[in-house]
Scaffold this motif. Structure first.
Motif, PDB file in Angstrom:
ATOM      1  N   GLU A  78       0.855  -1.069   0.133  1.00  0.00           N
ATOM      2  CA  GLU A  78       0.015   0.121   0.184  1.00  0.00           C
ATOM      3  C   GLU A  78       0.806   1.210  -0.015  1.00  0.00           C
ATOM      4  N   ILE A  79       2.108   0.982   0.845  1.00  0.00           N
ATOM      5  CA  ILE A  79       2.849   2.244   0.680  1.00  0.00           C
ATOM      6  C   ILE A  79       3.527   2.508  -0.635  1.00  0.00           C
ATOM      7  N   PHE A  80       3.794   1.604  -1.257  1.00  0.00           N
ATOM      8  CA  PHE A  80       4.588   1.552  -2.579  1.00  0.00           C
ATOM      9  C   PHE A  80       3.760   1.924  -3.571  1.00  0.00           C
ATOM     10  N   GLU A  81       2.466   1.627  -3.550  1.00  0.00           N
ATOM     11  CA  GLU A  81       1.595   2.010  -4.552  1.00  0.00           C
ATOM     12  C   GLU A  81       1.569   3.261  -5.186  1.00  0.00           C
ATOM     13  N   SER A  82       1.782   4.274  -4.160  1.00  0.00           N
ATOM     14  CA  SER A  82       1.987   5.850  -4.549  1.00  0.00           C
ATOM     15  C   SER A  82       3.441   6.184  -5.150  1.00  0.00           C
ATOM     16  N   LEU A  83       4.186   5.136  -5.482  1.00  0.00           N
ATOM     17  CA  LEU A  83       5.640   5.830  -5.974  1.00  0.00           C
ATOM     18  C   LEU A  83       5.541   6.570  -7.115  1.00  0.00           C
ATOM     19  N   MET A 119      16.497  11.992 -15.722  1.00  0.00           N
ATOM     20  CA  MET A 119      16.882  11.251 -14.271  1.00  0.00           C
ATOM     21  C   MET A 119      15.631  10.616 -13.748  1.00  0.00           C
ATOM     22  N   ARG A 120      14.387  10.451 -14.428  1.00  0.00           N
ATOM     23  CA  ARG A 120      13.023  10.189 -13.811  1.00  0.00           C
ATOM     24  C   ARG A 120      13.249   8.599 -13.114  1.00  0.00           C
ATOM     25  N   ASP A 121      13.881   7.756 -13.847  1.00  0.00           N
ATOM     26  CA  ASP A 121      13.861   6.385 -13.271  1.00  0.00           C
ATOM     27  C   ASP A 121      14.716   6.399 -11.962  1.00  0.00           C
ATOM     28  N   TYR A 122      15.929   7.140 -12.129  1.00  0.00           N
ATOM     29  CA  TYR A 122      16.900   7.244 -10.884  1.00  0.00           C
ATOM     30  C   TYR A 122      15.873   7.879  -9.594  1.00  0.00           C
ATOM     31  N   TYR A 123      15.246   8.918  -9.949  1.00  0.00           N
ATOM     32  CA  TYR A 123      14.488   9.321  -8.909  1.00  0.00           C
ATOM     33  C   TYR A 123      13.272   8.467  -8.287  1.00  0.00           C
ATOM     34  N   MET A 124      12.716   7.796  -9.061  1.00  0.00           N
ATOM     35  CA  MET A 124      11.637   6.730  -8.570  1.00  0.00           C
ATOM     36  C   MET A 124      12.713   5.771  -7.891  1.00  0.00           C
ATOM     37  N   GLN A 125      13.754   5.327  -8.248  1.00  0.00           N
ATOM     38  CA  GLN A 125      14.236   4.093  -7.466  1.00  0.00           C
ATOM     39  C   GLN A 125      14.647   4.802  -6.076  1.00  0.00           C
ATOM     40  N   TYR A 126      15.214   5.860  -6.078  1.00  0.00           N
ATOM     41  CA  TYR A 126      15.793   6.948  -4.897  1.00  0.00           C
ATOM     42  C   TYR A 126      14.500   6.824  -3.876  1.00  0.00           C
ATOM     43  N   ILE A 127      13.209   7.327  -4.469  1.00  0.00           N
ATOM     44  CA  ILE A 127      11.932   7.321  -3.704  1.00  0.00           C
ATOM     45  C   ILE A 127      11.557   6.166  -3.121  1.00  0.00           C
ATOM     46  N   THR A 128      11.533   5.048  -4.166  1.00  0.00           N
ATOM     47  CA  THR A 128      11.308   3.573  -3.542  1.00  0.00           C
ATOM     48  C   THR A 128      12.232   3.211  -2.272  1.00  0.00           C
TER      49      THR A 128
END
Length: 205
Positions: A78-83, A119-128
């Protein structure tokens, strides 16, 4: 969602991308946080002081970390659904700042916006990784409260001290909140850290 090391938080400009070493990838601390959770799960309900002298296990793989997150964290999916939403919101904020910046020329603005997009994919992994780590800190706070732990002693190294220093802020916002403190002291010729849970902070009703 996958967990993997990505690196420090990026700093994007029209000239390129650098990395803010003061904001490391939270993946770096996940292994130590999980080790602390595993050790607490083995504590006796009668123990109010926990000594984690053997919390020096192996480096866990990304899949092992994910399995243990699902074991200890409440509703991790549920937490990761909003990534996606979190990433889009961050990039929109950065994009708007660049568009509203009247101190740069059109070419620099175009390059800056392009670097943000790249850098979008990088930011998404950092936030993940950041979300996974926050989930683990919340689980640690819940476990300490559930077991009514008064003190945790841990070996210096493997990021345990850093994890527990981050945990202090989480404990202050916990329900009930705790005024926890962290310090270092010698024991039997070795140096150990100690988390003192102290007492719960009074809450005005």
């Amino acid at each position: 969602m996958k967990l993997k090391y990505v690196g420090a938080k990026p700093k994007v400009s029209g000239r390129g991308v650098s990395f803010d070493q003061s904001k490391p990838d939270r993946y770096t601390f996940l292994n130590a946080a999980i080790e602390l959770l595993e050790a607490l799960s083995l504590a006796s309900p009668k123990d109010k002081k926990v000594h984690l002298k053997d919390a020096r296990g192996k480096e866990l793989s990304s899949s092992e970390l994910m399995d243990l997150l699902e074991k200890y964290c409440a509703n991790p999916q549920e937490i990761f659904e909003s990534l996606e939403e979190k990433t889009n919101a961050l990039l929109e904020k950065y994009t708007n700042r660049v568009k509203e910046n009247d101190t740069i020329n059109a070419d620099e603005r175009r390059a800056w916006l392009g670097n943000i997009k790249i850098m979008r994919d990088y930011y998404m992994q950092y936030i993940t990784n950041e979300s996974a780590y926050q989930c683990t800190l919340n689980a640690l706070a819940d476990k300490l409260h559930e077991l009514k732990i008064e003190e945790v002693t841990f070996p210096i190294g493997r990021n345990h001290g850093l994890v527990l220093s981050h945990l202090i802020d989480v404990l202050r916002d916990h329900k009930p909140p705790y005024d926890a403190t962290l310090h270092v002291e010698p024991q039997d010729g070795e140096t150990f850290g100690k988390l003192d849970m102290n007492r719960a902070i009074p809450v005005d009703i």
